[in-house]
Scaffold this active site. Structure first.
Site, PDB file in Angstrom:
ATOM      1  N   ARG A  14      -3.678  -4.613   4.587  1.00 21.05           N
ATOM      2  CA  ARG A  14      -2.589  -4.264   3.660  1.00 21.05           C
ATOM      3  C   ARG A  14      -2.103  -5.533   2.972  1.00 21.05           C
ATOM      4  NH1 ARG A  14       3.243  -3.385   3.923  1.00 21.05           N
ATOM      5  NH2 ARG A  14       3.801  -1.631   2.589  1.00 21.05           N
ATOM      6  N   SER A  39      -0.721   9.077   3.392  1.00 22.38           N
ATOM      7  CA  SER A  39       0.611   9.092   4.004  1.00 22.38           C
ATOM      8  C   SER A  39       1.293  10.425   3.721  1.00 22.38           C
ATOM      9  CB  SER A  39       1.475   7.959   3.432  1.00 22.38           C
ATOM     10  OG  SER A  39       0.924   6.703   3.741  1.00 22.38           O
ATOM     11  N   LYS A  50       8.536  -1.765   5.910  1.00 24.65           N
ATOM     12  CA  LYS A  50       8.463  -0.880   4.749  1.00 24.65           C
ATOM     13  C   LYS A  50       9.836  -0.268   4.534  1.00 24.65           C
ATOM     14  CE  LYS A  50       5.116   2.037   2.451  1.00 24.65           C
ATOM     15  NZ  LYS A  50       3.856   2.768   2.553  1.00 24.65           N
TER      16      LYS A  50
END
Length: 213
Positions: free
Chosen positions: A42, A111, A140
């Protein structure tokens, strides 16, 4: 590659926030030694060229350990580096469009925060779901909280593997017992640890125990 539920057991998501003097490759290899069952690279701020070069290095590491390698969000990098799959969020490219680009043989993760999103993702070709945030998380900040009840409803509504994400650590992982998930995705509980290999081993043991209850 088939998306077996076993590869979701302990899903490591990288974050360079805790690199210090080490390289990301060194940290990922420690996690691989500790027993992670898949790795997602990521990178939200790395230039495309650097992202691709890093992806090739991490993919080679994962190949050496026989662990699936995924790219977060960036479909072009995933294709260019030959990743085993790609994971997209609700605000990224639509799952059906991603499937057309990566083909039938790559793993597609999506997601989801609601049963509706989960069902739609499965219908559009997702191989697994990442559901969260199940606990509060600093990695996040825009993540929606997903209750235990919603998590359980999602696992009951779809036939594809479900992995929980968001603030999961050794202290709270067992709270997810009985939810029907196939594993957990972890960021800081692995990569912020002083001993990544040891922390990974403990998390794997706990995840295996949690999913059997």
């Amino acid at each position: 590659m088939k998306c077996d539920k076993k590869i979701m057991q302990l899903y490591a998501v990288t974050d360079r926030s805790w690199l210090g003097k080490r390289t990301l490759e060194e940290q990922v290899e420690d996690a691989l030694k500790g027993g992670v069952t898949c790795v997602q690279l990521r990178e939200k701020d790395l230039p495309e060229v650097e992202f691709l070069e890093e992806a090739k290095k991490i993919k080679a590491l994962c190949n050496a350990y026989g662990v699936p390698f995924f790219i977060n969000d960036n479909v072009s990098v995933a294709i260019a580096c030959g990743a085993d799959g790609v994971h997209v969020g609700q605000s990224d490219m639509e799952a059906g469009d991603v499937r057309k680009l990566i083909g039938a043989d790559k793993i597609l993760g999506v997601s989801a925060q609601t049963v509706g999103q989960a069902k739609l993702a499965e219908a559009r070709g997702a191989d697994y779901l990442g559901v969260g945030a199940v606990f509060s998380t600093s990695t996040k900040l825009d993540a929606c909280d997903v209750s235990y009840e919603t998590l359980k409803q999602i696992t009951e509504a779809v036939s594809i593997p479900v992995v929980a994400i968001g603030g999961i650590c050794e202290e709270n992982i067992m709270q997810l017992s009985g939810s029907g998930i196939d594993g957990v995705a972890v960021v800081s509980a692995i990569f912020a640890s002083e001993d990544i290999c040891a922390a990974t081993g403990r998390l794997l043991t706990l995840s295996e125990k949690m999913t059997k209850q």
